[in-house]
Design a protein around this motif. Structure first.
Motif, PDB file in Angstrom:
ATOM      1  N   LYS A   1    -114.284 -24.389   6.928  1.00 33.53           N
ATOM      2  CA  LYS A   1    -113.846 -23.149   7.568  1.00 33.53           C
ATOM      3  C   LYS A   1    -112.638 -22.555   6.858  1.00 33.53           C
ATOM      4  N   ARG A   2    -111.721 -23.419   6.428  1.00 33.96           N
ATOM      5  CA  ARG A   2    -110.496 -22.948   5.779  1.00 33.96           C
ATOM      6  C   ARG A   2    -110.690 -22.690   4.276  1.00 33.96           C
ATOM      7  N   LYS A   3    -111.923 -22.929   3.818  1.00 33.65           N
ATOM      8  CA  LYS A   3    -112.251 -22.767   2.392  1.00 33.65           C
ATOM      9  C   LYS A   3    -111.364 -23.656   1.522  1.00 33.65           C
ATOM     10  N   ASN A   4    -111.071 -24.821   2.056  1.00 30.41           N
ATOM     11  CA  ASN A   4    -110.322 -25.818   1.300  1.00 30.41           C
ATOM     12  C   ASN A   4    -111.335 -26.554   0.428  1.00 30.41           C
ATOM     13  N   TRP A   5    -111.687 -25.891  -0.671  1.00 30.77           N
ATOM     14  CA  TRP A   5    -112.834 -26.325  -1.453  1.00 30.77           C
ATOM     15  C   TRP A   5    -112.704 -27.745  -1.992  1.00 30.77           C
ATOM     16  N   ASN A   6    -111.533 -28.116  -2.478  1.00 30.40           N
ATOM     17  CA  ASN A   6    -111.413 -29.444  -3.090  1.00 30.40           C
ATOM     18  C   ASN A   6    -111.534 -30.560  -2.054  1.00 30.40           C
ATOM     19  N   LYS A   7    -110.949 -30.365  -0.853  1.00 31.69           N
ATOM     20  CA  LYS A   7    -111.062 -31.409   0.168  1.00 31.69           C
ATOM     21  C   LYS A   7    -112.487 -31.499   0.720  1.00 31.69           C
ATOM     22  N   PHE A   8    -113.115 -30.342   0.886  1.00 37.82           N
ATOM     23  CA  PHE A   8    -114.511 -30.371   1.321  1.00 37.82           C
ATOM     24  C   PHE A   8    -115.377 -31.031   0.258  1.00 37.82           C
ATOM     25  N   ALA A   9    -115.159 -30.668  -0.991  1.00 32.60           N
ATOM     26  CA  ALA A   9    -115.940 -31.232  -2.081  1.00 32.60           C
ATOM     27  C   ALA A   9    -115.783 -32.749  -2.164  1.00 32.60           C
ATOM     28  N   PHE A  10    -114.552 -33.231  -1.977  1.00 38.37           N
ATOM     29  CA  PHE A  10    -114.293 -34.667  -2.008  1.00 38.37           C
ATOM     30  C   PHE A  10    -115.109 -35.378  -0.921  1.00 38.37           C
ATOM     31  N   GLY A  11    -115.107 -34.805   0.283  1.00 36.49           N
ATOM     32  CA  GLY A  11    -115.806 -35.447   1.400  1.00 36.49           C
ATOM     33  C   GLY A  11    -117.310 -35.333   1.328  1.00 36.49           C
TER      34      GLY A  11
ATOM     35  N   ASP B   1    -116.214 -28.013  -6.499  1.00 40.43           N
ATOM     36  CA  ASP B   1    -115.366 -27.113  -5.716  1.00 40.43           C
ATOM     37  C   ASP B   1    -115.406 -25.693  -6.265  1.00 40.43           C
ATOM     38  N   ILE B   2    -115.415 -25.565  -7.574  1.00 46.03           N
ATOM     39  CA  ILE B   2    -115.475 -24.246  -8.205  1.00 46.03           C
ATOM     40  C   ILE B   2    -116.829 -23.585  -7.932  1.00 46.03           C
ATOM     41  N   LYS B   3    -117.894 -24.364  -7.996  1.00 43.63           N
ATOM     42  CA  LYS B   3    -119.229 -23.837  -7.708  1.00 43.63           C
ATOM     43  C   LYS B   3    -119.325 -23.352  -6.263  1.00 43.63           C
TER      44      LYS B   3
END
Length: 226
Positions: A191-201, A213-215
């Motif tokens: 939701k927060r567009k925290n791409w790197n943390k979402f990508a990690f999980g 994360d960039i994709k």
């Protein structure tokens, strides 16, 4: 609440072989249409999870190019999968790697992927001959490419239910993805567009190697104007 899968759709192993030679591990009723995700489905997911539709589409775009089925296959289509040899190595006590190193590898190896229908015909179905259940757990499925061993996190009581729902249609595949995101506490990051943390999980600690994360960020921007 998730819609039930039609009762006629059944997990079946050994696979059903169709006249064209295609092997399928679910019985699909004659005339049944495996539905794509509709606009109303996207809206329902957005409303239920308080999530921008563009964010839902972004994850699906990165994971499966926005389609959960092998669309070039004749009906009934099989879900998109990737068979992960390093997981099959971890999950099977049998030394499969000695005879089929393409199916069982101690380390992840991108070169082992065959893509498309070959992920079924030359990898998953071959692996199932060694160990049916662990092979299913070693592949990722559908729109969100959720791993089979995560079937409970995806909201299923058994791996067989997980497979049935993947064959039933993209609605169920999307629910697997969203259940995984919620149960792994990733919804806030998305939701927060925290791409790197979402990508990690969602994609693992080495997400940065393929710029996951960039994709995601780029897919989200494209979804906004689509």
């Amino acid at each position: 609440m998730m819609k039930p899968v039609p009762s006629e759709i059944e997990y079946f192993y050994p696979p059903v072989t169709y006249p064209n030679g295609k092997r399928i591990i679910c019985k699909i009723p004659s005339g049944y249409v495996q539905p794509a995700l509709s606009k109303s489905d996207y809206q329902d997911l957005s409303d239920e999870f308080d999530l921008e539709i563009a964010l839902v589409k972004a994850v699906m775009k990165v994971e499966s190019a926005g389609s959960g089925f092998l669309l070039k296959e004749p009906s009934p289509a099989r879900p998109k999968i990737l068979f992960e040899a390093h997981w099959f190595y971890k999950l099977t006590p049998k030394p499969v790697s000695q005879s089929r190193p393409d199916l069982s590898s101690p380390v992840w190896d991108r070169d082992l992927y065959k893509g498309g229908s070959a992920e079924w015909d030359e990898r998953l179905l071959d692996a199932m001959e060694f160990d049916e259940i662990q092979a299913l757990k070693s592949a990722s499925f559908g729109l969100g490419q959720v791993m089979g061993f995560n079937y409970t996190v995806a909201g299923c009581a058994s791996i067989q239910q997980f497979i049935q729902e993947n064959f039933a249609g993209e609605y169920w595949q999307a629910r697997h993805m969203m259940n995984y995101i919620v149960n792994k506490n990733l919804l806030g990051h998305l939701k927060r567009k925290n791409w790197n943390k979402f990508a990690f999980g969602y994609n693992g600690e080495k997400y940065w190697e393929n710029e996951y994360d960039i994709k995601l960020a780029k897919a989200y921007d494209r979804a906004l104007v689509a």
